[in-house]
Design an enzyme around this catalytic site. Structure first.
Site, PDB file in Angstrom:
ATOM      1  N   ASP A   1      -6.645  45.380  39.797  1.00  0.00           N
ATOM      2  CA  ASP A   1      -6.665  46.985  39.933  1.00  0.00           C
ATOM      3  C   ASP A   1      -7.636  47.362  40.917  1.00  0.00           C
ATOM      4  O   ASP A   1      -7.491  48.148  41.768  1.00  0.00           O
ATOM      5  CB  ASP A   1      -7.550  47.448  38.718  1.00  0.00           C
TER       6      ASP A   1
ATOM      7  N   ARG B   1      -1.498  39.267  31.757  1.00  0.00           N
ATOM      8  CA  ARG B   1      -2.112  38.793  30.508  1.00  0.00           C
ATOM      9  C   ARG B   1      -1.874  40.047  29.634  1.00  0.00           C
ATOM     10  O   ARG B   1      -2.229  41.079  29.838  1.00  0.00           O
ATOM     11  CB  ARG B   1      -3.572  38.647  30.943  1.00  0.00           C
TER      12      ARG B   1
ATOM     13  N   ASP C   1     -11.650  43.846  37.273  1.00  0.00           N
ATOM     14  CA  ASP C   1     -10.191  43.606  37.297  1.00  0.00           C
ATOM     15  C   ASP C   1      -9.666  43.410  38.996  1.00  0.00           C
ATOM     16  O   ASP C   1      -9.478  44.566  39.686  1.00  0.00           O
ATOM     17  CB  ASP C   1      -9.286  44.728  36.416  1.00  0.00           C
TER      18      ASP C   1
ATOM     19  N   THR D   1      -2.819  40.079  22.848  1.00  0.00           N
ATOM     20  CA  THR D   1      -2.851  38.595  22.685  1.00  0.00           C
ATOM     21  C   THR D   1      -3.599  37.743  23.582  1.00  0.00           C
ATOM     22  O   THR D   1      -3.832  36.440  23.201  1.00  0.00           O
ATOM     23  CB  THR D   1      -1.349  37.906  22.585  1.00  0.00           C
TER      24      THR D   1
HETATM   25  C1  PRP Z   1      -5.599  38.648  36.058  1.00  0.00           C
HETATM   26  C2  PRP Z   1      -5.803  37.651  37.063  1.00  0.00           C
HETATM   27  C3  PRP Z   1      -5.179  36.305  36.498  1.00  0.00           C
HETATM   28  C4  PRP Z   1      -5.400  36.444  34.918  1.00  0.00           C
HETATM   29  C5  PRP Z   1      -6.595  35.649  34.408  1.00  0.00           C
HETATM   30  O1  PRP Z   1      -4.302  39.035  36.185  1.00  0.00           O
HETATM   31  O2  PRP Z   1      -5.224  37.992  38.290  1.00  0.00           O
HETATM   32  O3  PRP Z   1      -3.761  36.204  36.925  1.00  0.00           O
HETATM   33  O4  PRP Z   1      -5.697  37.867  34.786  1.00  0.00           O
HETATM   34  O5  PRP Z   1      -6.620  35.635  33.151  1.00  0.00           O
HETATM   35  P1  PRP Z   1      -6.307  34.405  32.317  1.00  0.00           P
HETATM   36  O6  PRP Z   1      -7.100  33.144  32.978  1.00  0.00           O
HETATM   37  O7  PRP Z   1      -7.083  34.721  31.114  1.00  0.00           O
HETATM   38  O8  PRP Z   1      -4.840  34.251  32.292  1.00  0.00           O
HETATM   39  P2  PRP Z   1      -3.893  40.203  35.292  1.00  0.00           P
HETATM   40  O9  PRP Z   1      -3.220  39.784  33.954  1.00  0.00           O
HETATM   41  O10 PRP Z   1      -4.757  41.278  35.088  1.00  0.00           O
HETATM   42  O11 PRP Z   1      -2.586  40.881  35.933  1.00  0.00           O
HETATM   43  P3  PRP Z   1      -2.534  41.617  37.637  1.00  0.00           P
HETATM   44  O12 PRP Z   1      -2.898  40.583  38.505  1.00  0.00           O
HETATM   45  O13 PRP Z   1      -1.047  42.196  37.653  1.00  0.00           O
HETATM   46  O14 PRP Z   1      -3.544  42.792  37.275  1.00  0.00           O
HETATM   47  N1  URA Z   2      -8.543  39.385  35.085  1.00  0.00           N
HETATM   48  C1  URA Z   2      -9.461  39.748  35.860  1.00  0.00           C
HETATM   49  O1  URA Z   2      -8.771  40.717  36.794  1.00  0.00           O
HETATM   50  N2  URA Z   2     -10.804  39.908  35.694  1.00  0.00           N
HETATM   51  C2  URA Z   2     -11.231  39.132  34.824  1.00  0.00           C
HETATM   52  O2  URA Z   2     -12.526  39.270  34.555  1.00  0.00           O
HETATM   53  C3  URA Z   2     -10.236  38.615  33.967  1.00  0.00           C
HETATM   54  C4  URA Z   2      -9.205  38.509  34.140  1.00  0.00           C
END
Ligand code: PRP
Ligand code: URA
Length: 208
Positions: A202, A103, A199, A107
């Site tokens: 993370d 994400r 997160d 944006t």
């Molecule tokens: C997180 C999560 C989802 C997304 C959810 O991933 O694991 O994939 O955010 O958010 P959304 O519903 O607003 O799209 P992230 O983009 O943080 O990537 P990561 O798993 O690599 O940390």
């Molecule tokens: N992605 C995450 O990992 N946590 C949130 O709360 C939203 C998006």
């Protein structure tokens, strides 16, 4: 909320509280994501199609069943990775197809960075795995990819959903059922789920 299944299983509720705790270390966090993945995966597969099969036991013939459809597990990288083993343990013949989406922090739109799906679909049912359903952008982008690939039966399996993300999937893909451990209150200004768990990527990989 039609087509949204929120687990009422006590084990799910117990493990989710441990997962949310800010003091839960990455090793325990990964263990819980895996276990919750298995429990939610079990609930999401209650209506999979089966066909009759005869099995020879040491003492006779049993009329039983076997899974009829080819199942694909589709973790959204990174955070969805942690759910794979829990679900895969239950259905070891499933194929695992990774989709890389993150994400964009400014944006909040999903950015696709990994997709090695072959031209023709190799499975008929896909379970999308991602612990967090926030705005729904990543989930909807993944459903779009799988539908373009030719898969007709798709389920989203997550841990925590925000009302905004659930509404978005229901609006754009009303045919896709959503399986979650909990629905939280809202998103904050950075589109993080409140109270959520922070997160998920993370916290699994120790990169906070
Ligand atoms: C997180 C999560 C989802 C997304 C959810 O991933 O694991 O994939 O955010 O958010 P959304 O519903 O607003 O799209 P992230 O983009 O943080 O990537 P990561 O798993 O690599 O940390
Ligand atoms: N992605 C995450 O990992 N946590 C949130 O709360 C939203 C998006």
């Amino acid at each position: 909320m039609s087509n949204v299944h929120i687990s009422t299983h006590p084990l799910v509720a117990h493990k989710l509280s441990l997962l949310r705790n800010q003091n839960t270390e990455p090793k325990k966090f990964r263990e819980l994501v895996r276990e919750l993945g298995g429990l939610l995966g079990y609930e999401a597969t209650l209506n999979l199609a089966v066909r009759p099969v005869q099995t020879h036991t040491p003492l006779g013939v049993s009329n039983g069943f076997e899974l009829e459809e080819k199942i694909g597990l589709v973790p959204i990288l990174r955070a969805g990775l942690g759910m794979v083993e829990g679900v895969w343990d239950l259905m070891p013949s499933a194929e695992v197809w990774h989709i890389g989406i993150y994400r964009d922090e400014k944006t909040l739109k999903p950015v696709e960075y990994y997709n090695k799906l072959p031209v023709e679909p190799t499975v008929s049912v896909c379970l999308i795995l991602d612990p967090m359903l926030a705005t729904g952008g990543s989930a909807v982008a993944t459903i779009d990819i799988l539908k373009r690939w030719g898969v007709k039966k798709i389920k989203f399996v997550g841990l925590i959903g925000a009302p905004e993300g659930i509404e978005r999937i229901q609006r754009e893909h009303p045919d896709v059922p959503i399986y979650l451990a909990a629905v939280d209150e809202r998103l904050n200004d950075h589109a993080y789920i409140i109270p959520g768990l922070g997160d998920a990527g993370d916290r699994q990989f120790g990169t906070a």
